[in-house]
Each structure stands twice: as C-alpha cells, then as structure tokens.
Design a protein around this motif. Structure first.
Motif, PDB file in Angstrom:
ATOM      1  N   MET A   1       0.828  -1.196   0.000  1.00  0.00           N
ATOM      2  CA  MET A   1       0.000   0.000   0.000  1.00  0.00           C
ATOM      3  C   MET A   1       0.871   1.258   0.000  1.00  0.00           C
ATOM      4  SD  MET A   1      -2.764  -1.722   0.380  1.00  0.00           S
ATOM      5  CE  MET A   1      -2.615  -3.467   0.600  1.00  0.00           C
ATOM      6  N   ASN A   2       1.872   1.237   0.855  1.00  0.00           N
ATOM      7  CA  ASN A   2       2.674   2.445   0.977  1.00  0.00           C
ATOM      8  C   ASN A   2       3.318   2.769  -0.365  1.00  0.00           C
ATOM      9  OD1 ASN A   2       3.851   4.617   2.083  1.00  0.00           O
ATOM     10  ND2 ASN A   2       5.197   3.504   3.476  1.00  0.00           N
ATOM     11  N   GLN A   3       3.449   4.025  -0.609  1.00  0.00           N
ATOM     12  CA  GLN A   3       3.977   4.431  -1.903  1.00  0.00           C
ATOM     13  C   GLN A   3       4.856   5.649  -1.683  1.00  0.00           C
ATOM     14  OE1 GLN A   3       0.075   7.162  -2.880  1.00  0.00           O
ATOM     15  NE2 GLN A   3       0.458   5.415  -4.161  1.00  0.00           N
ATOM     16  N   GLN A   4       5.749   5.870  -2.589  1.00  0.00           N
ATOM     17  CA  GLN A   4       6.604   7.030  -2.560  1.00  0.00           C
ATOM     18  C   GLN A   4       5.797   8.212  -3.084  1.00  0.00           C
ATOM     19  OE1 GLN A   4       9.169   5.896  -0.999  1.00  0.00           O
ATOM     20  NE2 GLN A   4      10.108   7.917  -0.925  1.00  0.00           N
ATOM     21  N   LEU A   5       5.546   9.204  -2.232  1.00  0.00           N
ATOM     22  CA  LEU A   5       4.800  10.373  -2.683  1.00  0.00           C
ATOM     23  C   LEU A   5       5.759  11.330  -3.386  1.00  0.00           C
ATOM     24  CD1 LEU A   5       2.496  11.170   0.380  1.00  0.00           C
ATOM     25  CD2 LEU A   5       2.000   9.783  -1.617  1.00  0.00           C
ATOM     26  N   VAL A  79      -4.372  12.596   0.887  1.00  0.00           N
ATOM     27  CA  VAL A  79      -3.401  11.643   1.448  1.00  0.00           C
ATOM     28  C   VAL A  79      -4.006  11.020   2.699  1.00  0.00           C
ATOM     29  CG1 VAL A  79      -1.142  11.416   2.555  1.00  0.00           C
ATOM     30  CG2 VAL A  79      -1.395  12.840   0.507  1.00  0.00           C
ATOM     31  N   TRP A  81      -3.544   7.524   5.647  1.00  0.00           N
ATOM     32  CA  TRP A  81      -2.542   6.656   6.258  1.00  0.00           C
ATOM     33  C   TRP A  81      -2.899   5.203   5.992  1.00  0.00           C
ATOM     34  CZ3 TRP A  81       1.966   8.302   8.345  1.00  0.00           C
ATOM     35  CH2 TRP A  81       2.777   7.311   8.936  1.00  0.00           C
ATOM     36  N   LEU A  82      -2.008   4.525   5.252  1.00  0.00           N
ATOM     37  CA  LEU A  82      -2.217   3.121   4.937  1.00  0.00           C
ATOM     38  C   LEU A  82      -0.817   2.498   4.937  1.00  0.00           C
ATOM     39  CD1 LEU A  82      -4.957   1.748   4.211  1.00  0.00           C
ATOM     40  CD2 LEU A  82      -4.255   1.864   1.825  1.00  0.00           C
ATOM     41  N   ASP A  83      -0.362   2.084   6.081  1.00  0.00           N
ATOM     42  CA  ASP A  83       1.046   1.677   6.252  1.00  0.00           C
ATOM     43  C   ASP A  83       1.980   2.809   5.853  1.00  0.00           C
ATOM     44  OD1 ASP A  83       0.159  -0.809   7.004  1.00  0.00           O
ATOM     45  OD2 ASP A  83       0.368  -1.673   4.992  1.00  0.00           O
ATOM     46  N   THR A  86      -0.250   7.724   2.065  1.00  0.00           N
ATOM     47  CA  THR A  86      -0.596   7.137   0.771  1.00  0.00           C
ATOM     48  C   THR A  86      -1.542   8.073   0.026  1.00  0.00           C
ATOM     49  OG1 THR A  86      -0.369   4.919   1.703  1.00  0.00           O
ATOM     50  CG2 THR A  86      -1.612   5.114  -0.346  1.00  0.00           C
ATOM     51  N   HIS A 114     -10.123   0.138   2.901  1.00  0.00           N
ATOM     52  CA  HIS A 114      -9.383  -0.116   1.671  1.00  0.00           C
ATOM     53  C   HIS A 114      -9.757  -1.482   1.086  1.00  0.00           C
ATOM     54  CE1 HIS A 114      -6.094   0.188  -1.181  1.00  0.00           C
ATOM     55  NE2 HIS A 114      -5.690  -1.012  -0.834  1.00  0.00           N
TER      56      HIS A 114
END
Ligand SMILES: [Zn+2]
Length: 196
Positions: A1-5, A79, A81-83, A86, A114
């Motif tokens: 789930m986490n992604q580089q913003l 944005v 919070w998902l780990d 996100t 989610h």
C-alpha cells in the motif's frame, strides 16, 4: 500500500503531517486525514476551520487552509494513512468518505475501508472499449461494475454537488434545475460492464 509520494501529493502529505504535529505533537494523529478533510470542507464553506469543532479539543487551524486547499487541488486527491502516507485520487477519496459515513455506527479503520472498497479504475476494463454518454467516453466504476456518464460526473464534481459525498435523492431540493437534471442523469445512465 505504501507508496513514494512525489510533487504536490508529497507536499500535501507533509502539510497534513505538519498540522497534526502542530495540534497534537504527533506526526500523524489517528484520523488526521478524516478530521482535516472535514476542516477543509468547512473552510471552503465558511472561511473558518477547527480541529474537532464543538469539542474541548477544538483548535483553530484556519491559517493552514489556503495552502491545504491549494495542494489538494494541485494533487487532484488526498493523502491518508495506509502503512504510511498514501495518495488517493479524488474520485476514490470521495467514495471512501461516503463508505465511511455509511458505516458510521461502527467506523471501519483505513485498512478495512481499503479492502471493502477496491480502487476505482478509470481505464477501460474490456478490450471492446468504452461506451459513450453525452459524446464522451464513460468512466468505469470497478466497485459497482458499471460505466457512468463522465460528462455529468465531472460537472457534478466541479459544481460541488459531489464535493463532499454522493448525496442521496432527498438532497436534490438543494440543487438547481440543471444540477438536478445532471444528477438524475448520472444516477440513471449506467451500463453494466458485461465482462466477467
Ligand atoms: Zn451522459
């Protein structure tokens, strides 16, 4: 789930974290994304925004709203919070807000939400291509498995009818004639995708 913003989404996430830090000395206080979304909508309506309005924890956060508003629009989403922080496209975020409100009696956490609401896909799912409505390719909602009128949908978003959530039909009294027509059009012009 986490992604580089990156870009405006990263700036948006950092600002949301800064507000949390300022109000609660925590990098991402629980429900930060939901509280700040409420605050942003209040500010757009009234020009004022409070953290937890009407409670003993109420905290004036109006000063942050112009920048939050700008970054929300520039990023085209929100944005949560998902780990980790996100990014969520605006169409999906509005669906999540609606879903969470529908389950207000037992508010699900972000991970449950989610899982419960698969990401909307605005790309053709079938190789046969998109159907048209109002001379434009329709958008596909993978949650309902239906195509929806993109023309009406984006106009309703732009005019604020869908800015907070999907209103139910009883709210149509607050719309002008044109908005009501577009809303009914959007609700009724749906095509099952027909692909298994
Ligand atoms: Zn249409």
């Amino acid at each position: 789930m986490n992604q580089q913003l990156t870009g405006p989404a990263l700036a948006l996430g950092n600002l949301m974290s800064d507000i949390s830090e300022d109000v609660y000395a925590a990098g991402w206080i629980q429900n930060n994304e939901w509280i700040l979304w409420r605050a942003l909508l209040d500010w757009r309506k009234d020009g004022r925004a409070y953290w937890a309005p009407g409670t003993q924890h109420a905290h004036d956060i109006t000063e942050y709203m112009p920048e939050l508003d700008r970054l929300q629009r520039e990023s085209g989403g929100w944005v949560w919070w998902l780990d980790g922080m996100t990014f969520v496209p605006e169409t999906r975020w509005l669906a999540l807000v609606q879903r969470r409100r529908d389950q207000a009696a037992a508010v699900p956490d972000n991970a449950e939400l989610h899982r419960a609401l698969p990401p909307l896909q605005f790309v053709p799912k079938c190789s046969t291509g998109e159907p048209l409505c109002c001379d434009k390719p329709m958008v596909h909602n993978s949650f309902t498995g239906q195509w929806e009128c993109a023309d009406a949908y984006f106009e309703l978003l732009d005019s604020g009818v869908l800015s907070e959530s999907i209103p139910d039909r009883s709210d149509t009294a607050a719309m002008d004639d044109h908005q009501r027509e577009r809303f009914e059009h959007w609700l009724t012009n749906r095509i099952d995708d027909g692909c298994a």
